[in-house]
Design a protein around this motif. Structure first.
Motif, short mmCIF file in Angstrom:
data_model
loop_
_atom_site.label_atom_id
_atom_site.label_comp_id
_atom_site.label_asym_id
_atom_site.label_seq_id
_atom_site.Cartn_x
_atom_site.Cartn_y
_atom_site.Cartn_z
N UNK A 94 0.96 -1.17 0.05
CA UNK A 94 -0.07 0.25 0.04
C UNK A 94 0.94 1.08 0.27
N UNK A 95 0.44 2.30 -0.65
CA UNK A 95 1.24 3.55 -0.53
C UNK A 95 0.88 4.25 0.76
N UNK A 96 1.66 5.33 0.99
CA UNK A 96 1.31 6.12 2.20
C UNK A 96 0.15 6.57 2.49
N UNK A 97 -0.57 6.93 1.07
CA UNK A 97 -1.86 7.83 1.37
C UNK A 97 -2.84 6.56 1.78
N UNK A 98 -2.80 5.34 1.05
CA UNK A 98 -3.76 4.39 1.51
C UNK A 98 -3.38 4.11 2.83
N UNK A 99 -2.37 3.98 3.54
CA UNK A 99 -2.05 3.91 4.80
C UNK A 99 -2.75 4.78 5.77
N UNK A 100 -2.81 5.96 5.36
CA UNK A 100 -3.43 7.29 6.19
C UNK A 100 -4.97 7.10 6.26
N UNK A 101 -5.55 6.66 4.82
CA UNK A 101 -7.01 6.40 4.90
C UNK A 101 -7.38 5.34 5.78
N UNK A 102 -6.72 4.41 5.98
CA UNK A 102 -6.96 3.30 6.79
C UNK A 102 -6.53 3.39 8.63
N UNK A 103 -5.90 4.55 8.64
CA UNK A 103 -5.59 4.82 10.17
C UNK A 103 -4.15 4.51 10.56
N UNK A 104 -3.42 4.26 9.36
CA UNK A 104 -2.02 3.92 9.82
C UNK A 104 -1.07 5.22 9.67
N UNK A 105 0.17 4.98 10.36
CA UNK A 105 1.03 6.06 10.17
C UNK A 105 1.88 5.93 8.84
#
Length: 199
Positions: free
Chosen positions: A46-57
């Protein structure tokens, strides 16, 4: 001793590495969620933006947390099955919406476009996709629906109050001459509401 000129190969390798860095930068800095997952139910990348969407840092938070997408990501696991069925049947899908669970358990709505990028001999496959967070839009739609229901309730109460109080209303569009009225208006004037067409 034999010497060979490898400067051309070196230059090609340098350009390839440069292209790969540019591609990684593009994917990582993209303002949309980009993911790669396996049909068996886990994320591969996953890219960083996908991580942020799902609540990851960061992406590795997502890769560690989501090991069973059907139950850990999808609020309704049947939607994951539908997602996989359509990819298996058509090889791609567009405009797929589902309610998702973030790492902290809160909910969001995702809109996906995806395609099968690689098939394995065992029938499983790799999925490449783009994800958009549409939570704000879904919440606005829900509020709009709630407001419509509330308005209907108020209209029903107003009609009941007017009926009990033997009140009537009518209005006329000055430009078109169209007249709107409630049934009580016709009854008050001694007409059948179905036949009443004047004020």
């Amino acid at each position: 001793m034999v010497f060979r000129d490898v400067s051309e190969e070196y230059e090609q390798d340098r350009q390839l590495q440069h292209s790969e860095r540019q591609y990684r930068t593009l994917v990582e800095s993209s303002p949309i969620g980009i993911f790669q997952s396996h049909s068996e139910g886990y994320f591969v990348h996953v890219n960083s933006y996908m991580a942020r969407i799902l609540g990851g840092e960061e992406p590795r938070d997502i890769l560690r947390h989501y090991r069973k997408l059907a139950t850990q990501l999808y609020v309704q696991p049947g939607r994951r099955n539908e997602f996989i069925r359509q990819l298996r049947r058509e090889g791609h899908l567009r405009n797929f919406e589902f309610e998702a669970l973030r790492i902290d358990g809160s909910r969001c709505w995702l809109f996906l476009n995806a395609r099968v990028s690689k098939y394995h001999d065992d029938g499983s496959f790799i999925i490449d996709g783009f994800a958009f967070d549409i939570t704000t839009r879904k919440m606005a739609e829900e509020r709009s629906e709630e407001q419509k229901l509330l308005l209907q309730r108020y209209q029903q109460r107003l009609e009941a109050t007017m009926k009990v109080g033997h009140l009537a209303w009518w209005e006329m569009d000055v430009e078109t001459g169209e007249v709107l009225f409630n049934e009580q208006k016709a009854r008050m004037l001694g007409f059948d509401p179905a036949e009443f067409n004047t004020y």
